[in-house]
Design a protein around this motif. Structure first.
Motif, short mmCIF file in Angstrom:
data_model
loop_
_atom_site.label_atom_id
_atom_site.label_comp_id
_atom_site.label_asym_id
_atom_site.label_seq_id
_atom_site.Cartn_x
_atom_site.Cartn_y
_atom_site.Cartn_z
N VAL A 294 4.63 -0.34 8.21
CA VAL A 294 4.92 0.76 7.30
C VAL A 294 6.30 0.51 6.70
CG1 VAL A 294 5.15 3.27 7.07
CG2 VAL A 294 3.60 2.34 8.77
N ALA A 295 6.54 1.07 5.53
CA ALA A 295 7.86 0.94 4.90
C ALA A 295 8.93 1.57 5.77
CB ALA A 295 7.85 1.61 3.53
N LEU A 296 10.06 0.90 5.88
CA LEU A 296 11.21 1.47 6.58
C LEU A 296 11.60 2.81 5.97
CD1 LEU A 296 13.52 1.12 8.67
CD2 LEU A 296 14.79 -0.10 6.88
N ALA A 297 11.51 2.90 4.64
CA ALA A 297 11.90 4.12 3.93
C ALA A 297 10.96 5.29 4.20
CB ALA A 297 11.96 3.86 2.43
N ALA A 298 9.76 5.01 4.71
CA ALA A 298 8.81 6.10 4.99
C ALA A 298 9.19 6.89 6.22
CB ALA A 298 7.40 5.52 5.14
N ASP A 299 9.97 6.29 7.12
CA ASP A 299 10.46 6.97 8.33
C ASP A 299 9.29 7.51 9.15
OD1 ASP A 299 12.51 7.71 10.02
OD2 ASP A 299 12.71 9.71 9.14
N ALA A 300 8.24 6.67 9.31
CA ALA A 300 7.07 7.09 10.07
C ALA A 300 7.24 6.76 11.55
CB ALA A 300 5.82 6.37 9.54
N LEU A 301 6.80 7.67 12.41
CA LEU A 301 6.88 7.46 13.85
C LEU A 301 5.70 6.60 14.30
CD1 LEU A 301 7.75 11.10 15.00
CD2 LEU A 301 9.32 9.17 14.71
N GLY A 302 5.96 5.66 15.21
CA GLY A 302 4.88 4.86 15.76
C GLY A 302 4.64 3.54 15.07
N ASP B 35 5.11 -0.30 14.28
CA ASP B 35 5.58 -1.46 15.04
C ASP B 35 6.49 -2.35 14.21
OD1 ASP B 35 3.92 -1.13 17.54
OD2 ASP B 35 2.33 -1.21 16.03
N VAL B 36 6.22 -2.40 12.90
CA VAL B 36 7.00 -3.23 11.99
C VAL B 36 7.38 -2.38 10.79
CG1 VAL B 36 7.08 -5.35 10.64
CG2 VAL B 36 5.70 -5.27 12.73
N ALA B 37 8.67 -2.13 10.61
CA ALA B 37 9.17 -1.37 9.46
C ALA B 37 9.71 -2.37 8.44
CB ALA B 37 10.25 -0.40 9.89
N VAL B 38 9.06 -2.44 7.27
CA VAL B 38 9.40 -3.48 6.30
C VAL B 38 10.14 -2.90 5.10
CG1 VAL B 38 7.57 -5.07 6.96
CG2 VAL B 38 7.09 -3.26 5.30
N LYS B 39 10.85 -3.79 4.41
CA LYS B 39 11.60 -3.42 3.22
C LYS B 39 11.43 -4.51 2.17
CE LYS B 39 15.85 -5.45 5.05
NZ LYS B 39 15.11 -6.17 6.10
N ASP B 40 11.98 -4.28 1.00
CA ASP B 40 11.88 -5.23 -0.10
C ASP B 40 12.38 -6.61 0.33
OD1 ASP B 40 11.39 -5.40 -3.12
OD2 ASP B 40 13.38 -6.31 -2.92
N GLY B 41 11.56 -7.64 0.05
CA GLY B 41 11.95 -9.00 0.37
C GLY B 41 11.41 -9.53 1.67
N ASP B 42 10.87 -8.66 2.53
CA ASP B 42 10.29 -9.11 3.79
C ASP B 42 8.97 -9.83 3.53
OD1 ASP B 42 12.38 -8.08 5.22
OD2 ASP B 42 11.34 -6.25 5.84
N THR B 43 8.48 -10.54 4.53
CA THR B 43 7.17 -11.18 4.45
C THR B 43 6.37 -10.84 5.70
OG1 THR B 43 7.97 -13.23 5.44
CG2 THR B 43 7.99 -13.10 3.03
N ALA C 121 8.74 7.97 -1.81
CA ALA C 121 9.96 7.19 -1.58
C ALA C 121 9.69 5.89 -0.84
CB ALA C 121 10.97 8.02 -0.80
N GLY C 122 8.58 5.84 -0.09
CA GLY C 122 8.28 4.67 0.74
C GLY C 122 7.14 3.82 0.24
N CYS C 123 6.89 3.78 -1.05
CA CYS C 123 5.78 2.97 -1.59
C CYS C 123 6.15 1.48 -1.60
CB CYS C 123 5.43 3.41 -3.01
SG CYS C 123 4.45 4.90 -3.10
N LEU C 124 5.19 0.67 -1.20
CA LEU C 124 5.36 -0.77 -1.21
C LEU C 124 4.18 -1.42 -1.93
CD1 LEU C 124 6.33 -1.35 2.52
CD2 LEU C 124 7.89 -1.27 0.57
#
Length: 361
Positions: free
Chosen positions: A79-87, A89-97, A115-118
């Protein structure tokens, strides 16, 4: 690459399965809770090893199946880091793979719908999964979940329209049956974002859409902020239960199936229903001892003849007609039903007991 596009008619949402054809490592993008059994069956039938469930954003129109897949298959939730979702395992942001087998997905932040769209882009830039940021000839609404029209305009122009013209775009949903588009098409023809429209044009359009409140938002958003994990406040059910009476597996075609070896070992506990014609029942392959004969063409009119105190297991020559019989019985309200995988052909090849047939004739 193995690629499948799946559809949920309840929310008009798309789910995508991508897998490395060699290692069979797979990801599933935007899985839907109500389609978990279907999608699990597809993964099993294709022999795929689910590594990640990937969310394009926190959805307001359906509950994610991410938690279900994690419980059943051990996959990790992205899930996007910006989404601030609980649970997650991997919080991703722009530029990650995200790597699965020999394949990679690039992560591009495309906020504005939420705010957390990817957007996820294959490493060759041939395919992109845009969620609700960019739709086919449209764009996601911007009037809730920290949405912002100007932010969305910039996201699409800087992160999606900069991809190659022939990059295929796969949206999060569509209400008109459109399945995909391309960067060139949307840059030229998207009535909200394309054709040289300015940021002011887009902001003015989005401010005057007058859309109704999403029907599922009060259930979906709280559940999705927990990656689909049930809680007293989410108003959704827990993990779908395994069938209690036997090792039943539902196929991607929607048929409950069971292996012949298990049936042979539990014949006294089930009603075995042979749906072939009478001459086949007495013919070359013979029949399972104790099997009850009701030809498929007569089944709808004779459902009431079947005892209700035991599961019904259907069988025919190779499993085709008996699969239809299982569906007929389920539709008629018979709660415990399964089709013998492979039918009498598989049964005989395994050397399981039969009556009649060539050896006794």
């Amino acid at each position: 690459m193995i690629f499948r596009q799946l559809f949920d008619p309840g929310s008009s949402s798309y789910t995508y399965v991508l897998a490395d054809a060699v290692s069979r490592a797979a990801v599933i993008i935007d899985p839907v809770w109500d389609q978990f059994v279907r999608d699990l069956a597809l993964l099993r039938e294709l022999g795929l090893l689910l590594k990640f469930t990937i969310e394009t954003h926190v959805h307001a129109d359906h509950v994610t199946a991410a938690w279900l897949f994690k419980q059943r298959l051990g996959s990790q939730i992205v899930v996007a880091l910006a989404a601030d979702a609980l649970g997650a395992d991997v919080a991703v942001k722009d530029g990650d793979t995200i790597a699965f087998g020999a394949l990679r997905l690039e992560v591009r932040a495309t906020p504005g719908h939420t705010a957390g769209c990817l957007t996820y882009v294959t490493s060759d830039h041939a395919m992109a999964f845009t969620g609700d940021a960019l739709l086919v000839r449209g764009a996601g609404r911007t009037d809730f979940q920290d949405g912002d029209a100007r932010t969305l305009y910039r996201s699409v122009h800087r992160k999606i329209f900069t991809l190659p013209d022939d990059c295929a775009l796969y949206p999060g949903h569509d209400y008109s049956g459109r399945t995909s588009t391309s960067v060139a098409e949307e840059r030229a023809h998207n009535p909200r974002l394309g054709g040289g429209r300015s940021e002011d044009d887009f902001a003015g359009t989005m401010a005057n859409l007058g859309l109704p409140h999403p029907k599922q938002i009060d259930v979906a958003v709280p559940a999705n902020l927990q990656c689909g994990r049930p809680s007293p406040t989410t108003a959704i059910e827990s993990l779908p239960a395994e069938v209690a009476w036997g090792p039943v597996v539902r196929t991607y075609a929607g048929v409950a199936t069971i292996e012949p070896e298990w049936v042979a070992a539990h014949l006294a506990e089930v009603t075995l229903l042979d749906v072939r014609e009478a001459e086949e029942y007495r013919g070359e392959l013979g029949h399972v001892p104790g099997a009850r004969l009701i030809p498929l063409g007569e089944l709808r009119a004779r459902v009431a003849e079947l005892p209700a105190d035991r599961p019904v297991v259907t069988v025919c020559r190779s499993g085709g007609r008996s699969a239809q019989a299982a569906l007929i019985l389920e539709k008629a309200g018979v709660g415990r039903v399964a089709n013998v995988s492979g039918g009498m052909v598989a049964w005989s090849s395994l050397g399981l007991p039969v009556e009649g047939g060539r050896e006794e004739s």
